[in-house]
Design an enzyme around this catalytic site. Structure first.
Site, PDB file in Angstrom:
ATOM      1  N   TYR A 152       1.996  35.760 -78.277  1.00 40.08           N
ATOM      2  CA  TYR A 152       2.658  35.386 -79.540  1.00 40.08           C
ATOM      3  C   TYR A 152       1.638  35.307 -80.692  1.00 40.08           C
ATOM      4  O   TYR A 152       1.868  35.849 -81.780  1.00 40.08           O
ATOM      5  CB  TYR A 152       3.350  34.035 -79.336  1.00 40.08           C
ATOM      6  CG  TYR A 152       4.200  33.549 -80.486  1.00 40.08           C
ATOM      7  CD1 TYR A 152       5.477  34.075 -80.699  1.00 40.08           C
ATOM      8  CD2 TYR A 152       3.745  32.553 -81.342  1.00 40.08           C
ATOM      9  CE1 TYR A 152       6.266  33.600 -81.733  1.00 40.08           C
ATOM     10  CE2 TYR A 152       4.530  32.079 -82.374  1.00 40.08           C
ATOM     11  CZ  TYR A 152       5.793  32.600 -82.569  1.00 40.08           C
ATOM     12  OH  TYR A 152       6.581  32.131 -83.600  1.00 40.08           O
ATOM     13  N   ALA A 154      -1.264  36.780 -80.930  1.00 43.24           N
ATOM     14  CA  ALA A 154      -1.746  38.132 -81.263  1.00 43.24           C
ATOM     15  C   ALA A 154      -0.699  38.873 -82.093  1.00 43.24           C
ATOM     16  O   ALA A 154      -1.027  39.552 -83.075  1.00 43.24           O
ATOM     17  CB  ALA A 154      -2.058  38.910 -79.986  1.00 43.24           C
ATOM     18  N   LYS A 156       1.539  37.569 -84.087  1.00 46.71           N
ATOM     19  CA  LYS A 156       1.674  36.973 -85.418  1.00 46.71           C
ATOM     20  C   LYS A 156       0.426  37.209 -86.268  1.00 46.71           C
ATOM     21  O   LYS A 156       0.504  37.268 -87.499  1.00 46.71           O
ATOM     22  CB  LYS A 156       1.983  35.475 -85.297  1.00 46.71           C
ATOM     23  CG  LYS A 156       3.351  35.190 -84.631  1.00 46.71           C
ATOM     24  CD  LYS A 156       4.499  35.820 -85.403  1.00 46.71           C
ATOM     25  CE  LYS A 156       5.865  35.374 -84.887  1.00 46.71           C
ATOM     26  NZ  LYS A 156       6.975  36.003 -85.628  1.00 46.71           N
TER      27      LYS A 156
HETATM   28  P1  NAD Z   1      15.451  31.623 -82.770  1.00 48.43           P
HETATM   29  O1  NAD Z   1      15.142  31.958 -81.355  1.00 48.43           O
HETATM   30  O2  NAD Z   1      16.200  30.382 -83.071  1.00 48.43           O
HETATM   31  O3  NAD Z   1      16.220  32.846 -83.455  1.00 48.43           O
HETATM   32  C1  NAD Z   1      15.722  34.158 -83.343  1.00 48.43           C
HETATM   33  C2  NAD Z   1      16.831  35.145 -83.658  1.00 48.43           C
HETATM   34  O4  NAD Z   1      16.276  36.465 -83.513  1.00 48.43           O
HETATM   35  C3  NAD Z   1      18.019  35.058 -82.697  1.00 48.43           C
HETATM   36  O5  NAD Z   1      19.230  35.101 -83.439  1.00 48.43           O
HETATM   37  C4  NAD Z   1      17.857  36.277 -81.797  1.00 48.43           C
HETATM   38  O6  NAD Z   1      19.084  36.796 -81.311  1.00 48.43           O
HETATM   39  C5  NAD Z   1      17.181  37.254 -82.743  1.00 48.43           C
HETATM   40  N1  NAD Z   1      16.430  38.296 -82.028  1.00 48.43           N
HETATM   41  C6  NAD Z   1      15.624  38.122 -80.954  1.00 48.43           C
HETATM   42  N2  NAD Z   1      15.156  39.320 -80.545  1.00 48.43           N
HETATM   43  C7  NAD Z   1      15.681  40.259 -81.370  1.00 48.43           C
HETATM   44  C8  NAD Z   1      15.581  41.661 -81.446  1.00 48.43           C
HETATM   45  N3  NAD Z   1      14.857  42.358 -80.563  1.00 48.43           N
HETATM   46  N4  NAD Z   1      16.250  42.315 -82.438  1.00 48.43           N
HETATM   47  C9  NAD Z   1      17.012  41.610 -83.312  1.00 48.43           C
HETATM   48  N5  NAD Z   1      17.157  40.277 -83.281  1.00 48.43           N
HETATM   49  C10 NAD Z   1      16.503  39.608 -82.331  1.00 48.43           C
HETATM   50  O7  NAD Z   1      14.035  31.652 -83.507  1.00 48.43           O
HETATM   51  P2  NAD Z   1      13.580  30.946 -84.876  1.00 48.43           P
HETATM   52  O8  NAD Z   1      12.916  29.679 -84.538  1.00 48.43           O
HETATM   53  O9  NAD Z   1      14.692  30.973 -85.865  1.00 48.43           O
HETATM   54  O10 NAD Z   1      12.414  31.963 -85.316  1.00 48.43           O
HETATM   55  C11 NAD Z   1      12.598  32.955 -86.329  1.00 48.43           C
HETATM   56  C12 NAD Z   1      11.230  33.573 -86.660  1.00 48.43           C
HETATM   57  O11 NAD Z   1      10.339  32.551 -87.126  1.00 48.43           O
HETATM   58  C13 NAD Z   1      10.541  34.215 -85.462  1.00 48.43           C
HETATM   59  O12 NAD Z   1       9.832  35.364 -85.872  1.00 48.43           O
HETATM   60  C14 NAD Z   1       9.571  33.150 -85.012  1.00 48.43           C
HETATM   61  O13 NAD Z   1       8.463  33.685 -84.305  1.00 48.43           O
HETATM   62  C15 NAD Z   1       9.152  32.575 -86.358  1.00 48.43           C
HETATM   63  N6  NAD Z   1       8.608  31.212 -86.249  1.00 48.43           N
HETATM   64  C16 NAD Z   1       9.348  30.178 -85.741  1.00 48.43           C
HETATM   65  C17 NAD Z   1       8.794  28.914 -85.665  1.00 48.43           C
HETATM   66  C18 NAD Z   1       9.537  27.723 -85.129  1.00 48.43           C
HETATM   67  O14 NAD Z   1       8.912  26.652 -85.012  1.00 48.43           O
HETATM   68  N7  NAD Z   1      10.816  27.812 -84.808  1.00 48.43           N
HETATM   69  C19 NAD Z   1       7.485  28.707 -86.103  1.00 48.43           C
HETATM   70  C20 NAD Z   1       6.755  29.776 -86.602  1.00 48.43           C
HETATM   71  C21 NAD Z   1       7.333  31.027 -86.683  1.00 48.43           C
END
Ligand code: NAD
Length: 249
Positions: A152, A154, A156
């Site tokens: 993850y 790498a 990001k």
């Molecule tokens: P989440 O798991 O709640 O939602 C992710 C969404 O992406 C889901 O609706 C899923 O169906 C969709 N998804 C997954 N794989 C997919 C694909 N191959 N094609 C299309 N859609 C796809 O995650 P989140 O917490 O809302 O995270 C959203 C983004 O923010 C991600 O990139 C995550 O890495 C980043 N992020 C999250 C956090 C956190 O603390 N939640 C922190 C830093 C970064």
């Protein structure tokens, strides 16, 4: 709500739920027509149903052909294409000792190649949009290093390198390219952790609470708007001071 995005068309990947859904809601509240794209098409359609002038689509960001066909469809159906938000992402956390090659590949394919796919598919339309053109990609404070996340982190870190480089390549057209690095945000992704780990991380956040998806959405709306016309190649941290407390940027 300030209508900073009136008349703009935005596509947000992975926006059926979580941070992506909050970004879709915020961009729509500021006047944009939003294409809600998710692997789970039903979630995408449900999220879009509450947003005036918006539509839901199913697509896997890891598949360039699928993403390109949705991007082109959105351009055709909405008549323009201004803002791409590369939000879809997954975790498959384990230490390297226990991690399988498939868990490395899957995370890189969705989190990093998925962002490249989005940029590749949308670039012709964004160059046509010119100064209203925006790419906003979700990185994470984890790119600075986080135990159990070599895949993850790498992926990001890759998003940051891609963003800084593509910002240079698209600047002459007036298109800006930025990343957001959220810290610990309260979504299904973080709720999948054991409660005691969740609470321990929250206790180390200087602002004393997990972020909400809306905190990240506010930064995305700023970057998408004309207010951020002179901001490109940057990583905006939305982390309640989490990275600062850990001695990072
Ligand atoms: P989440 O798991 O709640 O939602 C992710 C969404 O992406 C889901 O609706 C899923 O169906 C969709 N998804 C997954 N794989 C997919 C694909 N191959 N094609 C299309 N859609 C796809 O995650 P989140 O917490 O809302 O995270 C959203 C983004 O923010 C991600 O990139 C995550 O890495 C980043 N992020 C999250 C956090 C956190 O603390 N939640 C922190 C830093 C970064």
């Amino acid at each position: 709500m300030n209508l900073r995005l009136n008349g703009r068309v935005a596509l947000v990947t992975g926006s059926g739920r979580g941070i992506g859904a909050a970004i879709a809601r915020r961009l729509a509240a500021e006047g944009a027509a939003v294409a809600v794209v998710d692997l789970d098409r039903d979630d995408a359609v449900r999220t879009a149903a509450d947003l005036p002038g918006s539509r839901g689509y199913g697509a896997d960001v890891a598949d360039l052909d699928q993403l390109r066909s949705v991007v082109d469809r959105v351009h055709e159906e909405f008549g323009r294409f201004d803002i791409l938000v590369n939000n879809a992402g997954i975790t498959r956390d384990r230490t390297l000792r226990k991690m399988e090659a498939a868990e490395w590949d899957e995370v890189i394919r969705i989190n990093l190649t998925g962002v490249w796919n989005g940029c590749k598919a949308a670039q012709p339309h964004l160059l046509e949009a010119g100064p209203t053109g925006r790419i906003i990609s979700l990185s994470s404070t984890s790119y600075l290093g986080n135990f159990g996340q070599v895949n993850y982190a790498a992926s990001k870190a890759g998003v940051v390198g891609l963003t800084r480089t593509l910002a240079l390549e698209m600047a002459r057209a007036g298109v800006t390219v930025n990343a957001i690095a959220p810290g610990f945000i309260d979504t299904a992704m973080t709720r999948a952790m054991p409660a005691e780990v969740f609470n321990r991380v929250v206790a180390s956040v200087p602002l004393g609470r997990p972020g909400q998806p809306e905190d990240v959405a506010a930064a995305a709306a700023f970057l998408a708007s004309d207010d951020a016309a002179y901001v490109t190649g940057q990583v905006v941290f939305v982390c309640g001071g989490y990275s600062v407390g850990a001695g990072h940027p």
